[in-house]
Each structure stands twice: as C-alpha cells, then as structure tokens.
Design a protein around this motif. Structure first.
Motif, PDB file in Angstrom:
ATOM      1  N   GLY A  19       0.881  -1.127   0.056  1.00 19.28           N
ATOM      2  CA  GLY A  19       0.261   0.098   0.005  1.00 19.28           C
ATOM      3  C   GLY A  19       0.912   1.390   0.110  1.00 19.28           C
ATOM      4  O   GLY A  19       0.142   2.316   0.032  1.00 19.28           O
ATOM      5  N   ASN A  20       2.062   1.144  -0.185  1.00 14.97           N
ATOM      6  CA  ASN A  20       2.895   2.450   0.121  1.00 14.97           C
ATOM      7  C   ASN A  20       4.123   2.510  -0.832  1.00 14.97           C
ATOM      8  O   ASN A  20       5.022   3.259  -0.616  1.00 14.97           O
ATOM      9  CB  ASN A  20       3.547   2.377   1.593  1.00 14.97           C
ATOM     10  CG  ASN A  20       2.469   2.823   2.602  1.00 14.97           C
ATOM     11  OD1 ASN A  20       2.420   3.850   3.003  1.00 14.97           O
ATOM     12  ND2 ASN A  20       1.845   1.918   3.096  1.00 14.97           N
ATOM     13  N   ALA A  21       3.934   2.146  -2.258  1.00 14.98           N
ATOM     14  CA  ALA A  21       5.003   2.442  -3.180  1.00 14.98           C
ATOM     15  C   ALA A  21       4.504   3.763  -3.573  1.00 14.98           C
ATOM     16  O   ALA A  21       4.184   3.766  -4.860  1.00 14.98           O
ATOM     17  CB  ALA A  21       5.004   1.352  -4.279  1.00 14.98           C
ATOM     18  N   MET A  22       4.730   4.739  -2.943  1.00 13.93           N
ATOM     19  CA  MET A  22       4.443   6.394  -3.332  1.00 13.93           C
ATOM     20  C   MET A  22       5.562   7.350  -3.823  1.00 13.93           C
ATOM     21  O   MET A  22       5.419   8.499  -3.757  1.00 13.93           O
ATOM     22  CB  MET A  22       3.686   6.912  -2.346  1.00 13.93           C
ATOM     23  CG  MET A  22       2.481   5.922  -1.905  1.00 13.93           C
ATOM     24  SD  MET A  22       1.242   6.382  -3.018  1.00 13.93           S
ATOM     25  CE  MET A  22      -0.450   5.791  -1.837  1.00 13.93           C
ATOM     26  N   LEU A  23       6.706   6.656  -3.990  1.00 10.52           N
ATOM     27  CA  LEU A  23       7.861   7.477  -4.653  1.00 10.52           C
ATOM     28  C   LEU A  23       8.263   8.491  -3.512  1.00 10.52           C
ATOM     29  O   LEU A  23       8.696   9.436  -3.899  1.00 10.52           O
ATOM     30  CB  LEU A  23       7.454   8.202  -5.838  1.00 10.52           C
ATOM     31  CG  LEU A  23       7.037   7.240  -7.236  1.00 10.52           C
ATOM     32  CD1 LEU A  23       6.583   8.082  -8.334  1.00 10.52           C
ATOM     33  CD2 LEU A  23       8.259   6.600  -7.506  1.00 10.52           C
ATOM     34  N   ASP A  24       8.172   7.809  -2.143  1.00  9.76           N
ATOM     35  CA  ASP A  24       8.767   8.639  -1.147  1.00  9.76           C
ATOM     36  C   ASP A  24      10.257   8.823  -1.318  1.00  9.76           C
ATOM     37  O   ASP A  24      11.080   7.892  -1.660  1.00  9.76           O
ATOM     38  CB  ASP A  24       8.418   8.008   0.302  1.00  9.76           C
ATOM     39  CG  ASP A  24       7.215   7.732   0.375  1.00  9.76           C
ATOM     40  OD1 ASP A  24       6.540   8.696   1.044  1.00  9.76           O
ATOM     41  OD2 ASP A  24       6.492   6.615   0.074  1.00  9.76           O
ATOM     42  N   PRO A  25      10.572  10.366  -1.168  1.00  8.41           N
ATOM     43  CA  PRO A  25      11.947  10.598  -1.329  1.00  8.41           C
ATOM     44  C   PRO A  25      12.860   9.943  -0.299  1.00  8.41           C
ATOM     45  O   PRO A  25      14.017   9.583  -0.592  1.00  8.41           O
ATOM     46  CB  PRO A  25      12.048  12.023  -1.233  1.00  8.41           C
ATOM     47  CG  PRO A  25      10.789  12.608  -0.426  1.00  8.41           C
ATOM     48  CD  PRO A  25       9.745  11.538  -0.670  1.00  8.41           C
ATOM     49  N   GLU A  26      12.288   9.685   0.909  1.00  6.98           N
ATOM     50  CA  GLU A  26      13.365   8.981   1.692  1.00  6.98           C
ATOM     51  C   GLU A  26      13.635   7.527   1.332  1.00  6.98           C
ATOM     52  O   GLU A  26      14.889   7.042   1.651  1.00  6.98           O
ATOM     53  CB  GLU A  26      12.623   8.652   3.086  1.00  6.98           C
ATOM     54  CG  GLU A  26      12.315   9.817   3.752  1.00  6.98           C
ATOM     55  CD  GLU A  26      11.234  10.994   3.376  1.00  6.98           C
ATOM     56  OE1 GLU A  26      11.117  12.102   3.892  1.00  6.98           O
ATOM     57  OE2 GLU A  26      10.605  10.232   2.704  1.00  6.98           O
ATOM     58  N   VAL A  27      12.603   6.823   0.564  1.00  3.63           N
ATOM     59  CA  VAL A  27      12.995   5.437  -0.009  1.00  3.63           C
ATOM     60  C   VAL A  27      13.970   5.618  -1.315  1.00  3.63           C
ATOM     61  O   VAL A  27      15.069   4.771  -1.217  1.00  3.63           O
ATOM     62  CB  VAL A  27      11.730   4.690  -0.423  1.00  3.63           C
ATOM     63  CG1 VAL A  27      12.090   3.551  -1.153  1.00  3.63           C
ATOM     64  CG2 VAL A  27      10.722   4.853   0.372  1.00  3.63           C
ATOM     65  N   ALA A  28      14.032   6.596  -1.806  1.00  7.82           N
ATOM     66  CA  ALA A  28      15.032   6.948  -3.102  1.00  7.82           C
ATOM     67  C   ALA A  28      16.470   7.020  -2.538  1.00  7.82           C
ATOM     68  O   ALA A  28      17.409   6.530  -3.035  1.00  7.82           O
ATOM     69  CB  ALA A  28      14.387   8.021  -3.825  1.00  7.82           C
ATOM     70  N   ARG A  29      16.506   8.048  -1.352  1.00  7.07           N
ATOM     71  CA  ARG A  29      17.684   8.013  -0.480  1.00  7.07           C
ATOM     72  C   ARG A  29      18.416   6.887  -0.154  1.00  7.07           C
ATOM     73  O   ARG A  29      19.707   6.444  -0.079  1.00  7.07           O
ATOM     74  CB  ARG A  29      17.715   9.048   0.342  1.00  7.07           C
ATOM     75  CG  ARG A  29      17.457  10.407  -0.372  1.00  7.07           C
ATOM     76  CD  ARG A  29      17.015  11.499   0.843  1.00  7.07           C
ATOM     77  NE  ARG A  29      18.236  11.637   1.750  1.00  7.07           N
ATOM     78  CZ  ARG A  29      18.015  12.133   3.148  1.00  7.07           C
ATOM     79  NH1 ARG A  29      16.951  12.805   3.234  1.00  7.07           N
ATOM     80  NH2 ARG A  29      19.158  12.147   3.922  1.00  7.07           N
TER      81      ARG A  29
END
Length: 370
Positions: free
Chosen positions: A208-218
């Motif tokens: 439910g949370n593949a939302m392109l969060d910038p923290e995940v990208a980092r």
C-alpha cells in the motif's frame, strides 16, 4: 555441545534489512534506515517497513540443529492472524519450514489509528536434521511479521558467514512485491527469483505504500547494488495519490536521487501488472463488499491517472532520459490480463501466480544482468 549466541552477532549476517533496531532483548530488523523513521508520516508505512519481507539470517556452520529465539508480531487479515513462517535454506535450497504460533497479534479498526495488541510471548523456532558438513544456511523471516531476534543456539560452532554468491539486487514495489498473499517468505515472487539466481535480495516492497517517497529513493541510493528494479504506479493510481502533472516529476526525481549513488547501475523501471478495473478508469479503489474484489471508483478532473496512462508515461520517462543503464519493462509481462483468475481480489496474485512471476522475473529482470 550447545553454542548459545545472543543476537546480534557478527557470525550471523542479517541480509535484506537496512536497520537493526535495538530492543532490551535483542534486535528487530527494519527495511528502511533508522533516520527515515521520524519521517514515516503514515502509520501503515511504518508497519510494513517493520515487516521482514526478504529479510534473512545467513550463517556458515556444520550444525545439524539450530534453534532461533524470537518474538514475532503479526497483524490480523480478514479476522485471522497472518501466518508467520520461518524458512530454512541450505546452499540456496529450501529444506525446512516452521510456523511461529506464540507471538503478539495486531488488530486494526476501520481507522488505522485504532490498533489493538493481543500480547503473546517469545518462542523458539527449531530446525533439526540439517545436512552434515559445513554449509551456508539462510533462515528467511516471516514476510508479514515484525520479528525480534533474540538468540541462536547451534550444536556446532558458527564460522564467519560467506557473502551470497549472486548479484546484489534491490527491488522496490507495492503489496504485490511485498507478497502477503504468498504462504511463506521464500514463496513471494522476488524471493523465488533471488533463490533461483543466488541474488542477494533487498526487498523494498511496501504494501500500500509504493508512493515514490524521497526517503526511499535516498535509501536505495545509499544501498550497494548491482541491479535495481522499481515497480511503480499501482498504489499511486489506486489511491488517486497523484495526477499526471505531479507523477512524472516525481518519477524523474526518484530516479535522479538513485543515480546520485548509482550512476551506472542497471535500473529496470517496471510498470504495473494488470488490474482490469484501473486499466482505463482512475482510482481511488474501494472494496466491493458483495464480491470481495477491489474496484475503481473513478476520480474526476484533468490528469487523473489510469494504469494504461501510467505505462505510457513511464515508457516516455525512460525514453526522455536517454540513460543506457535504465530499462523499461511492461509489468504485464510479469502478470498479464489473461491471468485475471489468479487475482482473488482483482489485484493481488495468488500463490501460484507468485511462482510464475518469480520465474518470469528471472528471465525479464535478473537474467539480462547475470
């Protein structure tokens, strides 16, 4: 002679976790770094980050018996606790599966803020009759559970763990990658692909949370990887979380951040698998109480996203960036529209579909880079 080891210990590598949260009794793996935790605004994201999808212990030993002391916490789904299976693999082959039965159970009201904990207690998960001789052992933790690791007992000494033989693979995605519908941690499609190829998987599939969060990208930027795959779109369309105007820049920004740490690493951008209701109708998605299947409710206004539209936009992003190490994969090659019967709720793959997706991922995602 029994060798008793409090965890964590350098002789037991914890793979697939980007943080080990210290507890009074041991350590709890989490799938994003500790610095991200204050920023996880949504309670469900914090929960799924703590669930141990793809996390496993790796050790080398001649032991014939191992006993892992744990305390698990599992959520209820459809009125029953999720199964919490520990899978043991030797040299990449799954040999044993043990269910935890004594842990805490989380129940949720309609509002995620209404959480009730039914406390359980620690338990010991035993694996006996392992093959003789020195061997590489991996114990895969329950993919739908939070797991506190406490102790490990063995009937032979532990040696320094060897690194996994295959490439380091970081995968990002939604519940379809998290794989709660799979009955065991080694039966999600990313785990199947990793075990088939020997890849060292870091599974950042967050239900439910593949939302392109910038923290995940980092986090992806800072995690060593030989291959990165990003399965993008289904949660954003399903929650009507973005419009075309915001989605395209968010994808570019996510890729830009990853490229800061991985300028030449192969990246496979994977569009959504099939979900008939969202193919040409925008989200958000609701649950049809009569059928138990998810359906698109439709949102009005310019730039509303559908799965068909997202696939076109993602392919265009890859084309525009002209990055020779960035590749586009249509998610319908992993799970296509002719496999609708494999989606009990219309969206999530059943266990047999996970097996097929794993085999296809070997060919389509990992195979070209082995």
């Amino acid at each position: 002679m029994t060798h008793h080891i409090p965890l964590p210990d350098t002789r037991v590598a914890v793979l697939g976790a980007l943080d080990l949260e210290r507890t009074p009794a041991g350590v709890r793996p989490r799938r994003l770094p500790a610095w991200t935790r204050p920023r996880l605004h949504h309670g469900l994201l914090d929960l799924v980050v703590a669930q141990a999808a793809g996390v496993r212990l790796r050790l080398r030993t001649a032991a014939r018996s191992l006993a892992l002391g744990v305390h698990v916490t599992v959520p209820e789904m459809d009125g029953s606790p999720l199964p919490a299976s520990f899978d043991l693999a030797v040299n990449g082959t799954v040999l044993s599966r043990v269910q935890a039965t004594a842990g805490d159970v989380l129940s949720f009201g309609a509002d995620l803020a209404d959480v009730r904990l039914s406390p359980g207690h620690p338990e010991t998960v035993r694996f006996d009759d392992l093959p003789g001789g020195e061997k590489d052992v991996e114990i895969w933790l329950p993919h739908g559970a939070t797991v506190e690791l406490r102790t490990l007992d063995s009937d032979a000494p532990l040696l320094a763990p060897t690194p996994p033989p295959g490439l380091a693979w970081t995968h990002y995605g939604s519940s379809i990658s998290h794989g709660l519908e799979a009955p065991a941690p080694t039966l999600t499609w990313p785990a199947i692909a990793a075990l088939t190829t020997g890849a060292a998987l870091t599974n950042l599939g967050f239900g439910g949370n593949a939302m392109l969060d910038p923290e995940v990208a980092r986090a992806i930027r800072d995690t060593p990887a030989d291959l990165i795959s990003l399965k993008v779109g289904i949660n954003i369309v399903g929650d009507a979380a973005m419009r075309e105007r915001t989605f395209v820049p968010a994808v570019h920004g996510f890729l830009d951040t990853i490229r800061e740490g991985h300028p030449d690493t192969p990246v496979v951008l994977v569009s959504p698998t099939s979900f008939a209701d969202l193919e040409t109708t925008p989200g958000p998605v609701g649950l049809d109480e009569e059928t138990g299947r998810k359906r698109a409710l439709g949102s009005a206004g310019a730039g509303a996203l559908t799965l068909t539209g997202v696939r076109t936009l993602l392919a265009k992003v890859v084309d525009i960036r002209a990055d020779p190490a960035l590749h586009y994969l249509d998610g319908r090659e992993l799970l296509g529209p002719d496999e609708a019967r494999a989606l009990p709720d219309g969206l999530h793959p059943d266990p047999a579909a996970h097996l097929r997706m794993g085999a296809r991922a070997v060919r389509l995602i990992l195979g070209p880079h082995l």
